[in-house]
Motif scaffolding. Structure first.
Motif, PDB file in Angstrom:
ATOM      1  N   MET A 112       0.829  -1.184   0.000  1.00 28.39           N
ATOM      2  CA  MET A 112       0.000   0.000   0.000  1.00 28.39           C
ATOM      3  C   MET A 112       0.879   1.256   0.000  1.00 28.39           C
ATOM      4  SD  MET A 112      -3.126   0.923   0.008  1.00 28.39           S
ATOM      5  CE  MET A 112      -4.233   2.188   0.408  1.00 28.39           C
ATOM      6  N   ASP A 113       1.953   1.198   0.777  1.00 27.52           N
ATOM      7  CA  ASP A 113       2.848   2.361   0.836  1.00 27.52           C
ATOM      8  C   ASP A 113       3.446   2.681  -0.530  1.00 27.52           C
ATOM      9  OD1 ASP A 113       2.386   2.738   3.536  1.00 27.52           O
ATOM     10  OD2 ASP A 113       4.121   1.563   4.159  1.00 27.52           O
ATOM     11  N   GLN A 114       3.810   1.657  -1.283  1.00 22.99           N
ATOM     12  CA  GLN A 114       4.374   1.883  -2.611  1.00 22.99           C
ATOM     13  C   GLN A 114       3.331   2.470  -3.559  1.00 22.99           C
ATOM     14  OE1 GLN A 114       5.913  -1.941  -3.721  1.00 22.99           O
ATOM     15  NE2 GLN A 114       7.897  -1.572  -2.757  1.00 22.99           N
ATOM     16  N   PHE A 115       2.098   2.012  -3.426  1.00 20.80           N
ATOM     17  CA  PHE A 115       1.013   2.524  -4.253  1.00 20.80           C
ATOM     18  C   PHE A 115       0.781   4.005  -3.960  1.00 20.80           C
ATOM     19  CE2 PHE A 115      -3.605   2.284  -5.567  1.00 20.80           C
ATOM     20  CZ  PHE A 115      -3.323   2.104  -6.909  1.00 20.80           C
ATOM     21  N   VAL A 116       0.749   4.357  -2.674  1.00 22.14           N
ATOM     22  CA  VAL A 116       0.576   5.756  -2.273  1.00 22.14           C
ATOM     23  C   VAL A 116       1.754   6.589  -2.773  1.00 22.14           C
ATOM     24  CG1 VAL A 116       0.450   7.331  -0.291  1.00 22.14           C
ATOM     25  CG2 VAL A 116      -0.878   5.212  -0.276  1.00 22.14           C
ATOM     26  N   ALA A 117       2.968   6.061  -2.618  1.00 27.41           N
ATOM     27  CA  ALA A 117       4.159   6.793  -3.055  1.00 27.41           C
ATOM     28  C   ALA A 117       4.143   7.020  -4.563  1.00 27.41           C
ATOM     29  CB  ALA A 117       5.415   6.033  -2.649  1.00 27.41           C
ATOM     30  N   HIS A 118       3.676   6.035  -5.312  1.00 28.28           N
ATOM     31  CA  HIS A 118       3.593   6.184  -6.766  1.00 28.28           C
ATOM     32  C   HIS A 118       2.716   7.372  -7.144  1.00 28.28           C
ATOM     33  CE1 HIS A 118       3.035   5.280 -11.010  1.00 28.28           C
ATOM     34  NE2 HIS A 118       1.727   5.358 -10.810  1.00 28.28           N
ATOM     35  N   TRP A 119       1.555   7.498  -6.493  1.00 33.65           N
ATOM     36  CA  TRP A 119       0.626   8.574  -6.834  1.00 33.65           C
ATOM     37  C   TRP A 119       1.033   9.907  -6.216  1.00 33.65           C
ATOM     38  CZ3 TRP A 119      -2.536   8.770 -10.725  1.00 33.65           C
ATOM     39  CH2 TRP A 119      -2.918   7.584 -11.325  1.00 33.65           C
ATOM     40  N   ALA A 120       2.056   9.904  -5.365  1.00 36.13           N
ATOM     41  CA  ALA A 120       2.558  11.165  -4.809  1.00 36.13           C
ATOM     42  C   ALA A 120       3.377  11.924  -5.850  1.00 36.13           C
ATOM     43  CB  ALA A 120       3.405  10.900  -3.565  1.00 36.13           C
ATOM     44  N   ASN A 121       3.868  11.211  -6.870  1.00 36.53           N
ATOM     45  CA  ASN A 121       4.613  11.859  -7.955  1.00 36.53           C
ATOM     46  C   ASN A 121       3.648  12.685  -8.802  1.00 36.53           C
ATOM     47  OD1 ASN A 121       7.031  10.581  -7.225  1.00 36.53           O
ATOM     48  ND2 ASN A 121       6.453   8.764  -8.369  1.00 36.53           N
ATOM     49  N   LEU A 122       4.080  13.879  -9.149  1.00 39.56           N
ATOM     50  CA  LEU A 122       3.235  14.735  -9.978  1.00 39.56           C
ATOM     51  C   LEU A 122       3.163  14.202 -11.394  1.00 39.56           C
ATOM     52  CD1 LEU A 122       4.309  18.312  -8.839  1.00 39.56           C
ATOM     53  CD2 LEU A 122       2.216  17.086  -8.281  1.00 39.56           C
ATOM     54  N   LEU A 123       1.957  14.179 -11.931  1.00 35.73           N
ATOM     55  CA  LEU A 123       1.760  13.786 -13.316  1.00 35.73           C
ATOM     56  C   LEU A 123       1.949  15.002 -14.220  1.00 35.73           C
ATOM     57  CD1 LEU A 123      -1.442  11.555 -13.039  1.00 35.73           C
ATOM     58  CD2 LEU A 123       0.924  10.813 -13.191  1.00 35.73           C
ATOM     59  N   PRO A 124       2.329  14.768 -15.458  1.00 36.17           N
ATOM     60  CA  PRO A 124       2.445  15.899 -16.385  1.00 36.17           C
ATOM     61  C   PRO A 124       1.054  16.460 -16.711  1.00 36.17           C
ATOM     62  CG  PRO A 124       2.799  13.831 -17.537  1.00 36.17           C
ATOM     63  CD  PRO A 124       2.669  13.503 -16.075  1.00 36.17           C
ATOM     64  N   ARG A 125       1.042  17.696 -17.132  1.00 33.03           N
ATOM     65  CA  ARG A 125      -0.226  18.299 -17.546  1.00 33.03           C
ATOM     66  C   ARG A 125      -0.732  17.572 -18.774  1.00 33.03           C
ATOM     67  NH1 ARG A 125      -1.576  22.401 -14.595  1.00 33.03           N
ATOM     68  NH2 ARG A 125      -0.027  23.632 -13.557  1.00 33.03           N
ATOM     69  N   PRO A 126      -1.970  17.373 -18.978  1.00 30.37           N
ATOM     70  CA  PRO A 126      -3.126  17.940 -18.295  1.00 30.37           C
ATOM     71  C   PRO A 126      -3.668  17.033 -17.183  1.00 30.37           C
ATOM     72  CG  PRO A 126      -3.878  16.880 -20.285  1.00 30.37           C
ATOM     73  CD  PRO A 126      -2.381  16.708 -20.220  1.00 30.37           C
ATOM     74  N   HIS A 127      -2.894  16.024 -16.756  1.00 30.55           N
ATOM     75  CA  HIS A 127      -3.378  15.054 -15.773  1.00 30.55           C
ATOM     76  C   HIS A 127      -2.917  15.363 -14.345  1.00 30.55           C
ATOM     77  CE1 HIS A 127      -4.603  12.756 -19.207  1.00 30.55           C
ATOM     78  NE2 HIS A 127      -3.371  12.811 -19.688  1.00 30.55           N
ATOM     79  N   ARG A 128      -2.275  16.489 -14.139  1.00 30.48           N
ATOM     80  CA  ARG A 128      -1.694  16.817 -12.835  1.00 30.48           C
ATOM     81  C   ARG A 128      -2.736  16.831 -11.725  1.00 30.48           C
ATOM     82  NH1 ARG A 128       3.428  20.046 -11.748  1.00 30.48           N
ATOM     83  NH2 ARG A 128       3.742  18.988 -13.682  1.00 30.48           N
ATOM     84  N   ASN A 129      -3.860  17.495 -11.936  1.00 32.56           N
ATOM     85  CA  ASN A 129      -4.876  17.589 -10.887  1.00 32.56           C
ATOM     86  C   ASN A 129      -5.498  16.224 -10.588  1.00 32.56           C
ATOM     87  OD1 ASN A 129      -4.489  20.310 -10.483  1.00 32.56           O
ATOM     88  ND2 ASN A 129      -6.068  20.913 -11.930  1.00 32.56           N
ATOM     89  N   ARG A 130      -5.684  15.429 -11.615  1.00 35.41           N
ATOM     90  CA  ARG A 130      -6.229  14.081 -11.415  1.00 35.41           C
ATOM     91  C   ARG A 130      -5.287  13.274 -10.523  1.00 35.41           C
ATOM     92  NH1 ARG A 130      -8.092  13.159 -16.135  1.00 35.41           N
ATOM     93  NH2 ARG A 130     -10.231  13.246 -15.509  1.00 35.41           N
ATOM     94  N   GLY A 131      -4.016  13.356 -10.770  1.00 37.64           N
ATOM     95  CA  GLY A 131      -3.027  12.657  -9.944  1.00 37.64           C
ATOM     96  C   GLY A 131      -3.020  13.140  -8.509  1.00 37.64           C
ATOM     97  N   LYS A 132      -3.179  14.450  -8.324  1.00 40.60           N
ATOM     98  CA  LYS A 132      -3.222  14.994  -6.961  1.00 40.60           C
ATOM     99  C   LYS A 132      -4.419  14.449  -6.194  1.00 40.60           C
ATOM    100  CE  LYS A 132      -0.918  19.425  -7.770  1.00 40.60           C
ATOM    101  NZ  LYS A 132      -1.114  20.886  -7.797  1.00 40.60           N
ATOM    102  N   VAL A 133      -5.577  14.396  -6.853  1.00 43.04           N
ATOM    103  CA  VAL A 133      -6.795  13.904  -6.193  1.00 43.04           C
ATOM    104  C   VAL A 133      -6.632  12.420  -5.839  1.00 43.04           C
ATOM    105  CG1 VAL A 133      -9.251  13.392  -6.533  1.00 43.04           C
ATOM    106  CG2 VAL A 133      -8.338  15.603  -7.215  1.00 43.04           C
ATOM    107  N   ILE A 134      -6.131  11.640  -6.769  1.00 43.18           N
ATOM    108  CA  ILE A 134      -5.939  10.214  -6.505  1.00 43.18           C
ATOM    109  C   ILE A 134      -4.924  10.010  -5.387  1.00 43.18           C
ATOM    110  CG2 ILE A 134      -5.063   8.047  -7.489  1.00 43.18           C
ATOM    111  CD1 ILE A 134      -6.302   8.982 -10.175  1.00 43.18           C
ATOM    112  N   GLY A 135      -3.835  10.763  -5.425  1.00 38.35           N
ATOM    113  CA  GLY A 135      -2.814  10.652  -4.382  1.00 38.35           C
ATOM    114  C   GLY A 135      -3.352  10.983  -3.000  1.00 38.35           C
ATOM    115  N   LEU A 136      -4.107  12.070  -2.909  1.00 36.14           N
ATOM    116  CA  LEU A 136      -4.679  12.461  -1.617  1.00 36.14           C
ATOM    117  C   LEU A 136      -5.655  11.399  -1.122  1.00 36.14           C
ATOM    118  CD1 LEU A 136      -5.160  14.406   0.717  1.00 36.14           C
ATOM    119  CD2 LEU A 136      -6.771  15.650  -0.751  1.00 36.14           C
TER     120      LEU A 136
END
Length: 83
Positions: free
Chosen positions: A1-25
């Motif tokens: 689970m920690d690795q999964f959370v860490a993966h989504w903590a990385n910023l995605l390139p635009r235009p998917h950046r906000n989607r990645g932030k929401v999933i990470g949070l």
């Protein structure tokens, strides 16, 4: 689970950046809720275990609410694409 959370903590390139932030949070909140359940299993008495279980449920529910932000992003993206 920690690795999964860490993966989504990385910023995605635009235009998917906000989607990645929401999933990470959302995943961080889910992980925190699950950690509280583990703490409840190790609690010294039933009252403390019940309190930790309630806190864990709140975190997991909040993760679901946070993930609902994806629907808002999808709607905004659809509106932008349709012009």
């Amino acid at each position: 689970m920690d690795q999964f959370v860490a993966h989504w903590a990385n910023l995605l390139p635009r235009p998917h950046r906000n989607r990645g932030k929401v999933i990470g949070l959302s995943l961080r909140e889910l992980a925190e809720g699950l950690e509280l359940f583990l703490d409840a299993l190790c609690a010294p008495d039933i009252q403390e275990a019940k309190g930790l279980e309630r806190q864990g449920n709140k975190k997991i529910e909040q993760a679901g609410v946070t993930l609902d932000g994806i629907a808002e992003l999808n709607a905004a993206e659809a509106a932008f694409i349709s012009g």
